[in-house]
Design a protein around this motif. Sequence first.
Motif, PDB file in Angstrom:
ATOM      1  N   ASP A 199       0.846  -1.189   0.000  1.00 47.22           N
ATOM      2  CA  ASP A 199       0.000   0.000   0.000  1.00 47.22           C
ATOM      3  C   ASP A 199       0.883   1.241   0.000  1.00 47.22           C
ATOM      4  O   ASP A 199       1.945   1.267   0.638  1.00 47.22           O
ATOM      5  N   MET A 200       0.437   2.259  -0.711  1.00 43.52           N
ATOM      6  CA  MET A 200       1.135   3.535  -0.767  1.00 43.52           C
ATOM      7  C   MET A 200       0.152   4.623  -0.342  1.00 43.52           C
ATOM      8  O   MET A 200      -0.994   4.628  -0.788  1.00 43.52           O
ATOM      9  N   VAL A 201       0.608   5.526   0.506  1.00 40.68           N
ATOM     10  CA  VAL A 201      -0.256   6.569   1.061  1.00 40.68           C
ATOM     11  C   VAL A 201       0.364   7.939   0.812  1.00 40.68           C
ATOM     12  O   VAL A 201       1.559   8.136   1.029  1.00 40.68           O
ATOM     13  N   ASP A 202      -0.455   8.860   0.378  1.00 42.23           N
ATOM     14  CA  ASP A 202      -0.045  10.251   0.227  1.00 42.23           C
ATOM     15  C   ASP A 202      -0.015  10.866   1.634  1.00 42.23           C
ATOM     16  O   ASP A 202      -1.048  10.941   2.312  1.00 42.23           O
ATOM     17  N   ILE A 203       1.144  11.282   2.076  1.00 39.32           N
ATOM     18  CA  ILE A 203       1.314  11.816   3.435  1.00 39.32           C
ATOM     19  C   ILE A 203       0.450  13.059   3.658  1.00 39.32           C
ATOM     20  O   ILE A 203      -0.007  13.318   4.773  1.00 39.32           O
ATOM     21  N   ASP A 204       0.157  13.812   2.606  1.00 42.11           N
ATOM     22  CA  ASP A 204      -0.691  15.008   2.733  1.00 42.11           C
ATOM     23  C   ASP A 204      -2.073  14.687   3.293  1.00 42.11           C
ATOM     24  O   ASP A 204      -2.699  15.540   3.911  1.00 42.11           O
ATOM     25  N   LYS A 264      12.746  -1.523  13.509  1.00 38.10           N
ATOM     26  CA  LYS A 264      12.113  -2.360  12.483  1.00 38.10           C
ATOM     27  C   LYS A 264      10.635  -2.521  12.817  1.00 38.10           C
ATOM     28  O   LYS A 264      10.282  -2.798  13.956  1.00 38.10           O
ATOM     29  N   PRO A 265       9.770  -2.346  11.814  1.00 41.84           N
ATOM     30  CA  PRO A 265       8.330  -2.478  12.081  1.00 41.84           C
ATOM     31  C   PRO A 265       7.938  -3.915  12.413  1.00 41.84           C
ATOM     32  O   PRO A 265       8.545  -4.871  11.914  1.00 41.84           O
ATOM     33  N   LYS A 266       6.935  -4.025  13.259  1.00 44.24           N
ATOM     34  CA  LYS A 266       6.435  -5.320  13.714  1.00 44.24           C
ATOM     35  C   LYS A 266       4.911  -5.258  13.696  1.00 44.24           C
ATOM     36  O   LYS A 266       4.334  -4.200  13.961  1.00 44.24           O
ATOM     37  N   ILE A 267       4.266  -6.391  13.402  1.00 44.78           N
ATOM     38  CA  ILE A 267       2.808  -6.446  13.332  1.00 44.78           C
ATOM     39  C   ILE A 267       2.289  -7.524  14.268  1.00 44.78           C
ATOM     40  O   ILE A 267       2.791  -8.644  14.274  1.00 44.78           O
ATOM     41  N   ILE A 268       1.273  -7.161  15.035  1.00 45.11           N
ATOM     42  CA  ILE A 268       0.569  -8.107  15.896  1.00 45.11           C
ATOM     43  C   ILE A 268      -0.924  -7.940  15.619  1.00 45.11           C
ATOM     44  O   ILE A 268      -1.405  -6.810  15.476  1.00 45.11           O
ATOM     45  N   ILE A 302       8.788  -0.864   5.347  1.00 48.81           N
ATOM     46  CA  ILE A 302       8.136   0.435   5.170  1.00 48.81           C
ATOM     47  C   ILE A 302       9.170   1.455   4.720  1.00 48.81           C
ATOM     48  O   ILE A 302      10.341   1.366   5.092  1.00 48.81           O
ATOM     49  N   SER A 303       8.727   2.401   3.907  1.00 47.69           N
ATOM     50  CA  SER A 303       9.621   3.450   3.448  1.00 47.69           C
ATOM     51  C   SER A 303       8.827   4.743   3.272  1.00 47.69           C
ATOM     52  O   SER A 303       7.633   4.713   2.989  1.00 47.69           O
ATOM     53  N   HIS A 304       9.522   5.861   3.466  1.00 51.93           N
ATOM     54  CA  HIS A 304       8.933   7.188   3.269  1.00 51.93           C
ATOM     55  C   HIS A 304       9.797   7.935   2.262  1.00 51.93           C
ATOM     56  O   HIS A 304      11.019   7.874   2.342  1.00 51.93           O
ATOM     57  N   GLU A 305       9.149   8.627   1.357  1.00 48.22           N
ATOM     58  CA  GLU A 305       9.885   9.423   0.376  1.00 48.22           C
ATOM     59  C   GLU A 305       9.060  10.661   0.044  1.00 48.22           C
ATOM     60  O   GLU A 305       7.954  10.529  -0.496  1.00 48.22           O
ATOM     61  N   ARG A 306       9.565  11.796   0.390  1.00 43.69           N
ATOM     62  CA  ARG A 306       8.899  13.077   0.157  1.00 43.69           C
ATOM     63  C   ARG A 306       7.444  13.053   0.588  1.00 43.69           C
ATOM     64  O   ARG A 306       7.154  13.158   1.757  1.00 43.69           O
ATOM     65  N   ASN A 307       6.522  12.859  -0.337  1.00 47.46           N
ATOM     66  CA  ASN A 307       5.102  12.936  -0.014  1.00 47.46           C
ATOM     67  C   ASN A 307       4.408  11.589   0.100  1.00 47.46           C
ATOM     68  O   ASN A 307       3.183  11.542   0.182  1.00 47.46           O
ATOM     69  N   PHE A 308       5.178  10.514   0.093  1.00 48.28           N
ATOM     70  CA  PHE A 308       4.547   9.192   0.110  1.00 48.28           C
ATOM     71  C   PHE A 308       5.170   8.267   1.142  1.00 48.28           C
ATOM     72  O   PHE A 308       6.356   8.343   1.422  1.00 48.28           O
ATOM     73  N   ALA A 309       4.323   7.401   1.674  1.00 50.06           N
ATOM     74  CA  ALA A 309       4.766   6.311   2.537  1.00 50.06           C
ATOM     75  C   ALA A 309       4.297   5.030   1.859  1.00 50.06           C
ATOM     76  O   ALA A 309       3.195   4.979   1.304  1.00 50.06           O
ATOM     77  N   ILE A 310       5.125   4.012   1.882  1.00 50.85           N
ATOM     78  CA  ILE A 310       4.777   2.746   1.249  1.00 50.85           C
ATOM     79  C   ILE A 310       5.139   1.610   2.206  1.00 50.85           C
ATOM     80  O   ILE A 310       6.120   1.698   2.940  1.00 50.85           O
TER      81      ILE A 310
END
Length: 114
Positions: A9-14, A81-85, A98-106
């Motif tokens: 999934d990719m999310v627009d941080i705005d 490091k991200p973890k999911i429960i 997970i990664s963040h770049e300028r206006n997006f998180a993926i």
Amino acid sequence: MRISNIGIDMVDIDRFRKKEYGKNKFFYEKIFTKSEIKYCLSFKNKSEHFAGKFAIKEAVKKSIKEKISFIEIVTSHNNSKPKIILKKKLNYRFLVSISHERNFAIAMVIAITT
């Protein structure tokens, strides 16, 4: 153990910059746990972290066949490091990136059945 599925999934941080936490607490509390909110609010760039956690939750939902709500997916970090429960007892383990770049998180999640 075997790979069940993957989700991305990719999310627009705005989306989160425009929905300030202080004025939209109810919105955030429907999606994030108290510990996730506390974690995100501890950063200067809060919106980036909320967007990242949201991307993880969406990717988890895409990686499993069962229906699950956002609040039943708990994200945390162990040594950065991200973890999911899952609050719901389902037979999955997860690999997550997970990664963040300028206006997006993926986020990318691999669900492994146990």
